[in-house]
Motif scaffolding. Structure first.
Motif, short mmCIF file in Angstrom:
data_model
loop_
_atom_site.label_atom_id
_atom_site.label_comp_id
_atom_site.label_asym_id
_atom_site.label_seq_id
_atom_site.Cartn_x
_atom_site.Cartn_y
_atom_site.Cartn_z
N THR A 125 0.75 -1.35 -0.09
CA THR A 125 0.04 -0.08 -0.07
C THR A 125 0.76 1.36 -0.09
N ALA A 154 -6.86 1.62 -2.29
CA ALA A 154 -5.80 1.28 -1.16
C ALA A 154 -6.28 0.42 -0.10
N MET A 182 -4.42 -2.82 1.15
CA MET A 182 -4.16 -3.02 2.66
C MET A 182 -4.92 -4.11 3.49
#
Length: 338
Positions: free
Chosen positions: A88, A106, A110
């Motif tokens: 990330t 994102a 993650m």
């Protein structure tokens, strides 16, 4: 346009002025000859601290080993959390802090392999719990898309200082708790991303390390803002953490790293290609010493990302300084005679 409730205190105004001054000093610090090592160290601290706040028990040395591609004996989920965080943060330069779609992308990185709905807003109710019980019930799931759309509209349209907007967004994000899991690490990441719009140094400033050291005060500030229905207390706290982090790093001694490049790269090359950066020549020297090194290994040696190594290799290739012999998988690089 919806505007989140927040108050800017006199204390916050003073901190904004001080932070603005310290940013330029830190930027100069990041131009010193050991900056690459410092950026890598800060990246490791950031990942370790953000995950430790969420209960990951791996220490900083183990996180460093995972970053360097080494085998670590630890719970699979915790290793996956670190690998996801690395991936990330590698995307940091390619994420737009003002785009909701980038936030979802994102989160997908993650939380990959950690939750079933990575990259999607939650579909059920969530609460925040402490040892004493429930301390916050997040808004209903069906309200999340509307609340997040309003928050991003305010973020991109507000004329408030980016330092203030980053703190308000962080608090409101945690209040909404838009995801089933990963809200804490995403909120801290996104504040850093917003701050990078103010100055690029925030990509390499481990604010999260300071938050980790003051974890209870972090949660207390969130609670105080919730009780007041105003993110002012959280703004004061986070600005204080940013200020302390900048103060701490401006005092860091510079590790003297001998510049060996002029002694190893022939002068005729340095004169022929004055536009090539020192770090690119460092990659060149690694290839000259061992053309079979992988980009990952060169990244570990030089303290930069694998992506950046590939970028420097492309520069060297475009300049005709190196040639690939064989396939991408089994071949090697050779230095051309110029």
């Amino acid at each position: 346009m919806y505007t989140p409730p927040f108050t800017i205190s006199a204390e916050a105004i003073n901190k904004i002025a001080d932070i603005s001054r310290l940013i330029e000093r830190y930027a100069i610090r990041m131009e010193q000859e050991d900056a690459l090592m410092l950026r890598k160290a800060n990246k490791i601290k950031t990942i370790h601290s953000s995950l430790a706040i969420e209960g990951n028990t791996l220490d900083e040395e183990q996180v460093r080993d995972i970053v360097n591609g080494k085998t670590v004996v630890a719970p699979i989920r915790q290793i996956q959390e670190v690998k996801n965080a690395i991936a990330t943060y590698e995307q940091f330069p390619h994420l737009d802090a003002f785009k909701e779609s980038d936030l979802l992308r994102a989160h997908g990185i993650m939380m990959q392999a950690l939750v079933d709905n990575a990259g999607q807003y939650r579909r059920g109710g969530v609460g925040v719990f402490s040892e004493s019980g429930c301390v916050h019930i997040a808004p209903p799931a069906d309200r999340v898309p509307y609340l997040m759309a309003d928050l991003f509209e305010w973020l991109s349209g507000s004329s408030d200082h980016l330092l203030v907007r980053s703190c308000v967004f962080h608090y409101e994000f945690e209040f909404i708790h838009p995801f089933a899991d990963g809200n804490g690490r995403m909120g801290r990441l996104w504040q850093s991303l917003i701050l990078s719009r103010l100055h690029p140094v925030f990509e390499h400033l481990p604010v999260e390390n300071m938050v980790y050291a003051n974890q209870q005060q972090y949660y207390d500030a969130i609670t105080a803002s919730s009780n007041a229905a105003d993110s002012g207390p959280f703004i004061d706290f986070m600005l204080g953490e940013i200020q302390k982090t900048l103060e701490a790093h401006k005092r860091e001694p510079i590790k003297k790293v001998p510049n060996k490049i002029p002694n190893k790269v022939p002068n005729k090359l340095l004169q022929a290609f004055p536009e090539i950066q020192s770090i690119t020549w460092s990659v060149y020297l690694q290839i000259a010493a061992n053309g079979h090194l992988t980009t990952m290994k060169m990244a570990e040696i030089l303290g930069i990302s694998d992506r950046m190594v590939r970028k420097h290799i492309n520069t060297l290739k475009a300049k005709g300084l190196i040639t690939r012999i064989g396939s991408n998988k089994t071949g090697h690089w050779e230095v051309n005679k110029i």
